[in-house]
Design a protein around this motif. Sequence first.
Motif, PDB file in Angstrom:
ATOM      1  N   PHE A  34     119.440  52.845 118.811  1.00 51.02           N
ATOM      2  CA  PHE A  34     120.462  53.877 119.024  1.00 51.02           C
ATOM      3  C   PHE A  34     120.908  53.858 120.485  1.00 51.02           C
ATOM      4  O   PHE A  34     121.161  52.801 121.034  1.00 51.02           O
ATOM      5  CB  PHE A  34     119.934  55.270 118.629  1.00 51.02           C
ATOM      6  CG  PHE A  34     119.001  55.273 117.451  1.00 51.02           C
ATOM      7  CD1 PHE A  34     119.460  54.856 116.204  1.00 51.02           C
ATOM      8  CD2 PHE A  34     117.683  55.675 117.565  1.00 51.02           C
ATOM      9  CE1 PHE A  34     118.621  54.855 115.103  1.00 51.02           C
ATOM     10  CE2 PHE A  34     116.836  55.682 116.473  1.00 51.02           C
ATOM     11  CZ  PHE A  34     117.302  55.273 115.240  1.00 51.02           C
ATOM     12  N   GLU A  35     120.922  55.014 121.132  1.00 49.82           N
ATOM     13  CA  GLU A  35     121.363  55.110 122.528  1.00 49.82           C
ATOM     14  C   GLU A  35     120.221  54.892 123.518  1.00 49.82           C
ATOM     15  O   GLU A  35     120.426  54.894 124.716  1.00 49.82           O
ATOM     16  CB  GLU A  35     121.988  56.484 122.773  1.00 49.82           C
ATOM     17  CG  GLU A  35     123.456  56.561 122.450  1.00 49.82           C
ATOM     18  CD  GLU A  35     124.268  55.504 123.188  1.00 49.82           C
ATOM     19  OE1 GLU A  35     124.255  55.501 124.423  1.00 49.82           O
ATOM     20  OE2 GLU A  35     124.901  54.681 122.505  1.00 49.82           O
ATOM     21  N   GLY A  36     119.005  54.735 123.021  1.00 46.84           N
ATOM     22  CA  GLY A  36     117.870  54.551 123.921  1.00 46.84           C
ATOM     23  C   GLY A  36     116.783  55.565 123.633  1.00 46.84           C
ATOM     24  O   GLY A  36     116.609  55.996 122.483  1.00 46.84           O
ATOM     25  N   ASP A  86     122.145  41.078 131.711  1.00 50.27           N
ATOM     26  CA  ASP A  86     123.229  42.052 131.864  1.00 50.27           C
ATOM     27  C   ASP A  86     124.165  42.055 130.668  1.00 50.27           C
ATOM     28  O   ASP A  86     125.309  41.576 130.749  1.00 50.27           O
ATOM     29  CB  ASP A  86     124.017  41.773 133.153  1.00 50.27           C
ATOM     30  CG  ASP A  86     123.188  42.110 134.378  1.00 50.27           C
ATOM     31  OD1 ASP A  86     122.174  42.826 134.232  1.00 50.27           O
ATOM     32  OD2 ASP A  86     123.549  41.664 135.483  1.00 50.27           O
ATOM     33  N   TYR A  87     123.680  42.524 129.557  1.00 47.81           N
ATOM     34  CA  TYR A  87     124.470  42.712 128.342  1.00 47.81           C
ATOM     35  C   TYR A  87     123.722  43.732 127.509  1.00 47.81           C
ATOM     36  O   TYR A  87     122.538  43.982 127.754  1.00 47.81           O
ATOM     37  CB  TYR A  87     124.637  41.402 127.555  1.00 47.81           C
ATOM     38  CG  TYR A  87     123.404  40.545 127.580  1.00 47.81           C
ATOM     39  CD1 TYR A  87     123.297  39.474 128.451  1.00 47.81           C
ATOM     40  CD2 TYR A  87     122.313  40.851 126.765  1.00 47.81           C
ATOM     41  CE1 TYR A  87     122.143  38.711 128.514  1.00 47.81           C
ATOM     42  CE2 TYR A  87     121.162  40.088 126.818  1.00 47.81           C
ATOM     43  CZ  TYR A  87     121.071  39.023 127.689  1.00 47.81           C
ATOM     44  OH  TYR A  87     119.928  38.277 127.750  1.00 47.81           O
ATOM     45  N   VAL A  88     124.400  44.328 126.539  1.00 51.79           N
ATOM     46  CA  VAL A  88     123.747  45.386 125.755  1.00 51.79           C
ATOM     47  C   VAL A  88     123.509  44.917 124.325  1.00 51.79           C
ATOM     48  O   VAL A  88     124.433  44.485 123.640  1.00 51.79           O
ATOM     49  CB  VAL A  88     124.596  46.683 125.767  1.00 51.79           C
ATOM     50  CG1 VAL A  88     123.885  47.784 124.997  1.00 51.79           C
ATOM     51  CG2 VAL A  88     124.860  47.136 127.193  1.00 51.79           C
ATOM     52  N   LEU A 133     105.938  48.009 128.582  1.00 53.68           N
ATOM     53  CA  LEU A 133     107.328  47.744 128.926  1.00 53.68           C
ATOM     54  C   LEU A 133     108.247  48.404 127.913  1.00 53.68           C
ATOM     55  O   LEU A 133     107.988  48.344 126.715  1.00 53.68           O
ATOM     56  CB  LEU A 133     107.638  46.239 128.905  1.00 53.68           C
ATOM     57  CG  LEU A 133     106.725  45.266 129.646  1.00 53.68           C
ATOM     58  CD1 LEU A 133     107.353  43.870 129.623  1.00 53.68           C
ATOM     59  CD2 LEU A 133     106.489  45.701 131.080  1.00 53.68           C
ATOM     60  N   TYR A 134     109.288  49.045 128.423  1.00 54.63           N
ATOM     61  CA  TYR A 134     110.373  49.507 127.542  1.00 54.63           C
ATOM     62  C   TYR A 134     111.540  48.565 127.777  1.00 54.63           C
ATOM     63  O   TYR A 134     112.034  48.442 128.904  1.00 54.63           O
ATOM     64  CB  TYR A 134     110.757  50.958 127.862  1.00 54.63           C
ATOM     65  CG  TYR A 134     112.086  51.356 127.242  1.00 54.63           C
ATOM     66  CD1 TYR A 134     112.350  51.132 125.893  1.00 54.63           C
ATOM     67  CD2 TYR A 134     113.080  51.958 128.020  1.00 54.63           C
ATOM     68  CE1 TYR A 134     113.573  51.463 125.334  1.00 54.63           C
ATOM     69  CE2 TYR A 134     114.299  52.307 127.468  1.00 54.63           C
ATOM     70  CZ  TYR A 134     114.540  52.056 126.129  1.00 54.63           C
ATOM     71  OH  TYR A 134     115.752  52.378 125.579  1.00 54.63           O
ATOM     72  N   LEU A 135     111.956  47.874 126.730  1.00 53.65           N
ATOM     73  CA  LEU A 135     113.056  46.917 126.848  1.00 53.65           C
ATOM     74  C   LEU A 135     114.352  47.702 126.927  1.00 53.65           C
ATOM     75  O   LEU A 135     114.663  48.481 126.024  1.00 53.65           O
ATOM     76  CB  LEU A 135     113.021  45.963 125.664  1.00 53.65           C
ATOM     77  CG  LEU A 135     111.705  45.178 125.678  1.00 53.65           C
ATOM     78  CD1 LEU A 135     111.290  44.753 124.310  1.00 53.65           C
ATOM     79  CD2 LEU A 135     111.786  44.034 126.651  1.00 53.65           C
ATOM     80  N   SER A 136     115.079  47.502 128.022  1.00 52.05           N
ATOM     81  CA  SER A 136     116.233  48.362 128.284  1.00 52.05           C
ATOM     82  C   SER A 136     117.226  47.664 129.204  1.00 52.05           C
ATOM     83  O   SER A 136     116.813  47.028 130.180  1.00 52.05           O
ATOM     84  CB  SER A 136     115.726  49.641 128.968  1.00 52.05           C
ATOM     85  OG  SER A 136     116.712  50.199 129.789  1.00 52.05           O
TER      86      SER A 136
HETATM   87  N1  SAH Z   1     122.558  53.529 125.893  1.00 57.39           N
HETATM   88  C1  SAH Z   1     121.791  52.480 126.503  1.00 57.39           C
HETATM   89  C2  SAH Z   1     121.817  51.229 125.648  1.00 57.39           C
HETATM   90  C3  SAH Z   1     120.978  51.301 124.430  1.00 57.39           C
HETATM   91  S1  SAH Z   1     120.993  49.805 123.571  1.00 57.39           S
HETATM   92  C4  SAH Z   1     122.384  52.176 127.876  1.00 57.39           C
HETATM   93  O1  SAH Z   1     123.593  52.264 128.033  1.00 57.39           O
HETATM   94  O2  SAH Z   1     121.621  51.824 128.784  1.00 57.39           O
HETATM   95  C5  SAH Z   1     119.768  50.030 122.365  1.00 57.39           C
HETATM   96  C6  SAH Z   1     118.415  49.394 122.640  1.00 57.39           C
HETATM   97  O3  SAH Z   1     118.553  47.990 122.733  1.00 57.39           O
HETATM   98  C7  SAH Z   1     117.755  49.828 123.936  1.00 57.39           C
HETATM   99  O4  SAH Z   1     117.021  50.998 123.756  1.00 57.39           O
HETATM  100  C8  SAH Z   1     116.887  48.640 124.284  1.00 57.39           C
HETATM  101  O5  SAH Z   1     115.590  48.730 123.713  1.00 57.39           O
HETATM  102  C9  SAH Z   1     117.619  47.467 123.662  1.00 57.39           C
HETATM  103  N2  SAH Z   1     118.382  46.681 124.655  1.00 57.39           N
HETATM  104  C10 SAH Z   1     119.719  46.642 124.779  1.00 57.39           C
HETATM  105  N3  SAH Z   1     120.107  45.816 125.758  1.00 57.39           N
HETATM  106  C11 SAH Z   1     118.985  45.297 126.296  1.00 57.39           C
HETATM  107  C12 SAH Z   1     118.733  44.391 127.361  1.00 57.39           C
HETATM  108  N4  SAH Z   1     119.714  43.850 128.075  1.00 57.39           N
HETATM  109  N5  SAH Z   1     117.448  44.092 127.640  1.00 57.39           N
HETATM  110  C13 SAH Z   1     116.436  44.645 126.941  1.00 57.39           C
HETATM  111  N6  SAH Z   1     116.619  45.507 125.930  1.00 57.39           N
HETATM  112  C14 SAH Z   1     117.872  45.851 125.589  1.00 57.39           C
END
Ligand code: SAH
Length: 243
Positions: free
Chosen positions: A113-115, A133-135, A83-86
Amino acid sequence: MWQAQVFTLYPEVFPGPLSKGLYGKALSNNLWKLKVVNIRDAADDKHKTVDDTPYGGGSGMLLKADVLAKSLDENKNESERILYLSPKGKKFDQNLAKELANEKSLSLICGHFEGVDERILSTRNIEEISIGDYVLSGGESAAYVVIDSILRLLPGVLGNENSKLDETFENGLLEYPQYTKPQIWEEKAVPDVLLSGDHNKIKHWRLSQSEAITRVRRPDLWENSNYQLQLCAWQLFLHIFQQ
Ligand code: SAH
């Protein structure tokens, strides 16, 4: 024994909260295992570079596909899911937690970083999974979330196996409210029914509370719950039977 492998740039943050309480005990009793891989170890150059700027411009840096691939190829177990957490991934939920608890092992990649360079995902058959649904700034806290939700499903990890059956999401409903001593606190009393000793009455009260809370707070869950479907089928059956 179920095993998690975490690929991260910050290996020192693991096991972190997963080393506490019952999970810590289960870890030392070999009920589960954690392997932490520092992605940076796979970088070949003398500066141990793991990231670079995105083609086409834009802010931030991306984890390099070649470094991540080397790290994965050297460390991952044969045929396990990665799994890649993203935040762009499929939404993580209790059903996926159950599915993953039935696997022997699992790899989780924490981005930063940006991914990551997109090519790593298809070449290594990686599933993108989001915890909501949050970063976040990095995938480590998301990895805690995923592993935590799996560990409590592993046999022997939680003291009371029955406690899992009553939990939120187990029957498509949110959990009913719970109370403990003191019986009256800040002039608020525990609902009488819970003191009645009548187990049937308590069961019904809890179910009606679960239904009411789910309808109001999570209409999406309520609409989709098997429970709701079963209720409809049961009402239909009664209706036909009474004709
Ligand atoms: N530029 C990307 C965000 C990167 S955030 C975009 O807009 O989609 C940086 C890292 O935080 C990601 O690579 C991921 O591993 C992790 N991450 C951020 N938000 C996440 C979420 N809601 N669920 C799982 N992993 C998350």
